[in-house]
Motif scaffolding. Structure first.
Motif, PDB file in Angstrom:
ATOM      1  N   GLY A  48       1.793 -22.109  -7.838  1.00 50.59           N
ATOM      2  CA  GLY A  48       0.649 -21.411  -8.414  1.00 50.59           C
ATOM      3  C   GLY A  48      -0.720 -21.904  -8.007  1.00 50.59           C
ATOM      4  O   GLY A  48      -1.714 -21.579  -8.647  1.00 50.59           O
ATOM      5  N   PHE A  49      -0.812 -22.658  -6.928  1.00 51.21           N
ATOM      6  CA  PHE A  49      -2.089 -23.162  -6.431  1.00 51.21           C
ATOM      7  C   PHE A  49      -2.371 -22.543  -5.067  1.00 51.21           C
ATOM      8  O   PHE A  49      -1.512 -22.572  -4.189  1.00 51.21           O
ATOM      9  CB  PHE A  49      -2.055 -24.685  -6.240  1.00 51.21           C
ATOM     10  N   ASP A  50      -3.573 -22.041  -4.883  1.00 53.50           N
ATOM     11  CA  ASP A  50      -3.974 -21.515  -3.578  1.00 53.50           C
ATOM     12  C   ASP A  50      -4.939 -22.511  -2.943  1.00 53.50           C
ATOM     13  O   ASP A  50      -6.104 -22.590  -3.341  1.00 53.50           O
ATOM     14  CB  ASP A  50      -4.633 -20.149  -3.727  1.00 53.50           C
ATOM     15  N   VAL A  51      -4.459 -23.285  -1.991  1.00 53.13           N
ATOM     16  CA  VAL A  51      -5.289 -24.312  -1.341  1.00 53.13           C
ATOM     17  C   VAL A  51      -5.623 -23.942   0.105  1.00 53.13           C
ATOM     18  O   VAL A  51      -6.102 -24.790   0.856  1.00 53.13           O
ATOM     19  CB  VAL A  51      -4.614 -25.705  -1.406  1.00 53.13           C
ATOM     20  N   ARG A  52      -5.410 -22.689   0.460  1.00 50.92           N
ATOM     21  CA  ARG A  52      -5.671 -22.275   1.852  1.00 50.92           C
ATOM     22  C   ARG A  52      -7.109 -22.515   2.276  1.00 50.92           C
ATOM     23  O   ARG A  52      -7.371 -22.841   3.426  1.00 50.92           O
ATOM     24  CB  ARG A  52      -5.325 -20.800   2.052  1.00 50.92           C
ATOM     25  N   ALA A  53      -8.061 -22.375   1.371  1.00 55.49           N
ATOM     26  CA  ALA A  53      -9.478 -22.523   1.720  1.00 55.49           C
ATOM     27  C   ALA A  53      -9.955 -23.976   1.628  1.00 55.49           C
ATOM     28  O   ALA A  53     -11.088 -24.276   2.011  1.00 55.49           O
ATOM     29  CB  ALA A  53     -10.335 -21.645   0.814  1.00 55.49           C
ATOM     30  N   HIS A  54      -9.107 -24.875   1.149  1.00 55.66           N
ATOM     31  CA  HIS A  54      -9.524 -26.275   1.012  1.00 55.66           C
ATOM     32  C   HIS A  54      -9.754 -26.897   2.384  1.00 55.66           C
ATOM     33  O   HIS A  54      -8.936 -26.778   3.289  1.00 55.66           O
ATOM     34  CB  HIS A  54      -8.465 -27.084   0.255  1.00 55.66           C
ATOM     35  N   LYS A  55     -10.874 -27.574   2.507  1.00 54.32           N
ATOM     36  CA  LYS A  55     -11.205 -28.295   3.738  1.00 54.32           C
ATOM     37  C   LYS A  55     -11.162 -29.789   3.439  1.00 54.32           C
ATOM     38  O   LYS A  55     -11.978 -30.294   2.655  1.00 54.32           O
ATOM     39  CB  LYS A  55     -12.595 -27.912   4.253  1.00 54.32           C
ATOM     40  N   PRO A  56     -10.226 -30.515   4.014  1.00 54.94           N
ATOM     41  CA  PRO A  56     -10.158 -31.962   3.790  1.00 54.94           C
ATOM     42  C   PRO A  56     -11.479 -32.639   4.137  1.00 54.94           C
ATOM     43  O   PRO A  56     -12.139 -32.280   5.116  1.00 54.94           O
ATOM     44  CB  PRO A  56      -9.035 -32.403   4.731  1.00 54.94           C
ATOM     45  N   ALA A  57     -11.876 -33.599   3.303  1.00 52.37           N
ATOM     46  CA  ALA A  57     -13.174 -34.264   3.457  1.00 52.37           C
ATOM     47  C   ALA A  57     -12.998 -35.768   3.616  1.00 52.37           C
ATOM     48  O   ALA A  57     -12.075 -36.368   3.072  1.00 52.37           O
ATOM     49  CB  ALA A  57     -14.049 -33.976   2.240  1.00 52.37           C
ATOM     50  N   LEU A  58     -13.934 -36.353   4.336  1.00 49.09           N
ATOM     51  CA  LEU A  58     -13.992 -37.798   4.518  1.00 49.09           C
ATOM     52  C   LEU A  58     -14.528 -38.437   3.241  1.00 49.09           C
ATOM     53  O   LEU A  58     -15.517 -37.970   2.665  1.00 49.09           O
ATOM     54  CB  LEU A  58     -14.914 -38.133   5.694  1.00 49.09           C
ATOM     55  N   ILE A  59     -13.888 -39.497   2.791  1.00 54.60           N
ATOM     56  CA  ILE A  59     -14.336 -40.201   1.592  1.00 54.60           C
ATOM     57  C   ILE A  59     -15.643 -40.927   1.888  1.00 54.60           C
ATOM     58  O   ILE A  59     -15.827 -41.485   2.971  1.00 54.60           O
ATOM     59  CB  ILE A  59     -13.245 -41.179   1.101  1.00 54.60           C
ATOM     60  N   THR A  60     -16.577 -40.876   0.919  1.00 56.48           N
ATOM     61  CA  THR A  60     -17.865 -41.543   1.076  1.00 56.48           C
ATOM     62  C   THR A  60     -18.222 -42.302  -0.198  1.00 56.48           C
ATOM     63  O   THR A  60     -17.729 -41.991  -1.284  1.00 56.48           O
ATOM     64  CB  THR A  60     -18.997 -40.536   1.368  1.00 56.48           C
TER      65      THR A  60
END
Length: 121
Positions: A48-60
């Motif tokens: 039930g989660f749509d993560v297609r638009a998620h863009k992995p990000a660098l931790i800061t």
């Protein structure tokens, strides 16, 4: 920030909303993939989660400034970027690439306990 922590953050946010908690989770990593792996997209979709638009990000360090707790999966970035912040390490989590369902069970079990502790506090 594209597999384990994404599963944890999405599940945490769902449980927190269901319990009426204001706490929210974000996800990032020290070496983010360019996109969420296909097995993670499919596994999350089936739950039930749509993560297609998620863009992995660098931790800061800026991301961690307001964190009440850092949860890491075999990553020392929290210690380096936010020394002194509370941290939980879930290093023994199975690799998502070795089996989404196995990693899902481990991560969501830990997340449920964490949300329970927050709700009780």
């Amino acid at each position: 920030g594209s597999a384990k922590s994404l599963i944890a953050a999405e599940h945490f946010n769902r449980l927190a909303r269901e319990k009426g908690l204001s706490a929210r989770a974000t996800t990032s990593g020290p070496e983010p993939d360019p996109e969420v792996p296909a097995n993670v997209v499919e596994g999350m979709k089936s739950r039930g989660f749509d993560v297609r638009a998620h863009k992995p990000a660098l931790i800061t360090a800026d991301q961690l400034k307001g964190a009440d707790l850092i949860v890491s999966f075999a990553c020392d970035a929290g210690r380096k970027l936010a020394p002194g912040k509370p941290e939980e390490r879930w290093d023994e989590c199975p690799a998502v690439s070795d089996g989404f369902d196995i990693a899902w069970d481990f991560i969501t079990g830990r997340v449920a306990k964490l949300v329970g502790r927050i709700a009780a506090a």
